[in-house]
Design an enzyme around this catalytic site. Structure first.
Site, mmCIF file in Angstrom:
data_model
loop_
_atom_site.group_PDB
_atom_site.id
_atom_site.type_symbol
_atom_site.label_atom_id
_atom_site.label_comp_id
_atom_site.label_asym_id
_atom_site.label_seq_id
_atom_site.Cartn_x
_atom_site.Cartn_y
_atom_site.Cartn_z
ATOM 1 N N HIS A 1 0.836 -1.207 0.000
ATOM 2 C CA HIS A 1 0.000 0.000 0.000
ATOM 3 C C HIS A 1 0.874 1.261 0.000
ATOM 4 C CE1 HIS A 1 -2.936 2.959 1.729
ATOM 5 N NE2 HIS A 1 -3.733 2.311 0.894
ATOM 6 N N SER B 1 -9.519 -14.797 -1.349
ATOM 7 C CA SER B 1 -9.564 -13.352 -1.590
ATOM 8 C C SER B 1 -10.902 -12.952 -2.199
ATOM 9 C CB SER B 1 -8.432 -12.953 -2.536
ATOM 10 O OG SER B 1 -8.570 -11.585 -2.868
HETATM 11 C C1 LIG Z 1 -3.024 -3.710 2.133
HETATM 12 C C2 LIG Z 1 -3.428 -2.375 2.697
HETATM 13 N N1 LIG Z 1 -2.699 -1.855 3.692
HETATM 14 C C3 LIG Z 1 -3.017 -0.668 4.243
HETATM 15 C C4 LIG Z 1 -4.110 0.045 3.801
HETATM 16 C C5 LIG Z 1 -4.440 1.357 4.445
HETATM 17 O O1 LIG Z 1 -5.489 1.169 5.318
HETATM 18 P P1 LIG Z 1 -6.426 2.401 5.789
HETATM 19 O O2 LIG Z 1 -7.073 2.933 4.560
HETATM 20 O O3 LIG Z 1 -7.365 1.758 6.753
HETATM 21 O O4 LIG Z 1 -5.534 3.387 6.453
HETATM 22 C C6 LIG Z 1 -4.903 -0.468 2.785
HETATM 23 C C7 LIG Z 1 -6.071 0.279 2.296
HETATM 24 O O5 LIG Z 1 -6.665 -0.010 1.313
HETATM 25 C C8 LIG Z 1 -4.546 -1.707 2.213
HETATM 26 O O6 LIG Z 1 -5.256 -2.234 1.209
#
Ligand SMILES: Cc1ncc(COP(=O)(O)O)c(C=O)c1O
Length: 381
Positions: free
Chosen positions: A120, A323
């Protein structure tokens, strides 16, 4: 306190817009099938969970007792004895990941954080904010971390303390990094367990894998040091929130006593929502384990339905095991904009979250994707 007529009209218009679009989401992993109506009465209170839910805090209106229950639930779900864990309700997955990276950096101040290209986008921000040395690792076409590249980079940089940021469900492709194999390879490279940190970013899949028959390795029994999950994704909440859970020994290292709140603090922010723990508590208690399993199965079945429909039309869609993220070639902008679908490069996805109780929205998207696909040699690709 009163609003002008014009302001009230504006809010009314926004209310209607929200009602009309309540279940719009198909491109992002947020679930909208929740009802926290019975918590509405708490909206009149200024509830604040600053600090550690385990402490006696001077701020009287807090929901610490509910937050403790939430963390106990997740400790059970992620296979760590509650007494050996510590975690809290965050503002979202990003804060949870940041907390975990902070723990890792305090454990290994000169360590290097490795994360795959499919991670992300917020993680690049986190390593910059925390000034952690970091290294981006290649991802395989399916989105999993390229373990060969990971090990090559650890060896080439002679990293004594790798901090491995593993994806338990990548954002775009729902790929799960194989943390069992990563740990085996670290051991083979002569890096012992106390010399590395392993974090699981389970923003979406943290509330899927505990409820499937054959989950990929993802929890504390499988070797992780910490895990972060978003609350608004698989569970569903009206505003973003999340949880982070870590081994208690790592958290003790960052704990500080704060005289202003007469309590120890181990969290990233000062003030924290007291409403979010209440919502998560209510959500978790309103479904039995078997009901979470059923809901998860329903989402997975809907995802498979979408894959099958795409493929029947000759469109190369797919999803990973366990998934709910269905990957397909990016349609023209008119289509992804109409359906608010997320795209990256040539790839798009839809996410079969809880509010897709029937296939109406999914069918509408797939129909438009099929209608817009180029026809080549009698089949669309
Ligand atoms: C794999 C992954 N990690 C982290 C995040 C970030 O999460 P948040 O939007 O709750 O801060 C996301 C959001 O889509 C994600 O898909």
């Amino acid at each position: 306190m009163s609003l002008s007529l014009a302001d009230r009209d504006r809010l009314d218009a926004f209310w209607r817009f929200c009602l009309d679009n309540q279940y719009f989401n198909i491109g992002y992993p947020e679930s909208a099938d929740f009802d926290y109506g019975y918590l509405q009465r708490f909206m009149q209170f200024s509830i604040n969970n600053c600090g550690d839910w385990g402490a006696e805090c001077n701020y009287l209106l807090n929901t610490f007792e509910f937050e403790k229950d939430v963390m106990q639930y997740f400790a059970g779900l992620f296979h760590i004895p509650f007494a050996q864990s510590w975690g809290y309700v965050t503002g979202g997955g990003t804060e949870g990941n940041m907390f975990a990276c902070y723990l890792a950096r305090e454990l290994f101040p000169t360590g290097t954080l490795f994360y795959s290209r499919d991670t992300h986008y917020s993680v690049a921000k986190i390593v910059r904010l925390l000034r952690i040395k970091s290294c981006v690792v290649d991802a395989l076409p399916g989105g999993e971390i390229d373990e060969d590249d990971l090990m090559r980079k650890i060896a080439a940089q002679q990293v004594r303390h790798p901090i491995v940021f593993a994806n338990i469900g990548t954002t775009l492709r729902g790929a799960v990094d194989n943390i069992a194999s990563i740990q085996q390879r670290l051991a083979l490279a002569g890096i012992s367990r106390q010399d590395y940190y392993l974090h699981a970013d389970a923003a979406l899949s943290g509330m899927i894998l505990p409820f499937v028959e054959r989950p990929q390795p993802f929890n504390f029994a499988d070797g992780i040091d910490s895990i972060a999950v978003s609350g608004h994704k698989m569970i569903g909440t009206p505003h973003p929130c999340g949880v982070v859970l870590a081994k208690r020994e790592h958290v003790e290292r960052i704990s500080v006593d704060v005289d202003y709140i007469s309590a120890p603090d181990r969290t990233i922010t000062g003030s924290r929502s007291g409403h979010a723990p209440l919502m998560l508590w209510a959500a978790l208690r309103s479904r039995s384990f078997a009901e979470w399993q059923q809901r998860t199965r329903r989402c997975l079945n809907m995802a498979q339905y979408a894959v099958d429909r795409f493929r029947e039309a000759g469109i190369n869609a797919w999803r990973h095991e366990n998934s709910i993220t269905v990957v397909f070639p990016s349609p023209p902008p008119a289509v992804w904009k109409k359906h608010c679908v997320a795209t990256s490069g040539n790839t798009a996805h839809l996410v079969a979250t809880g509010h897709h109780r029937d296939s109406r929205r999914i069918d509408a998207l797939i129909d438009d994707v099929i209608a817009s696909a180029p026809v080549s040699g009698g089949s669309v690709t």
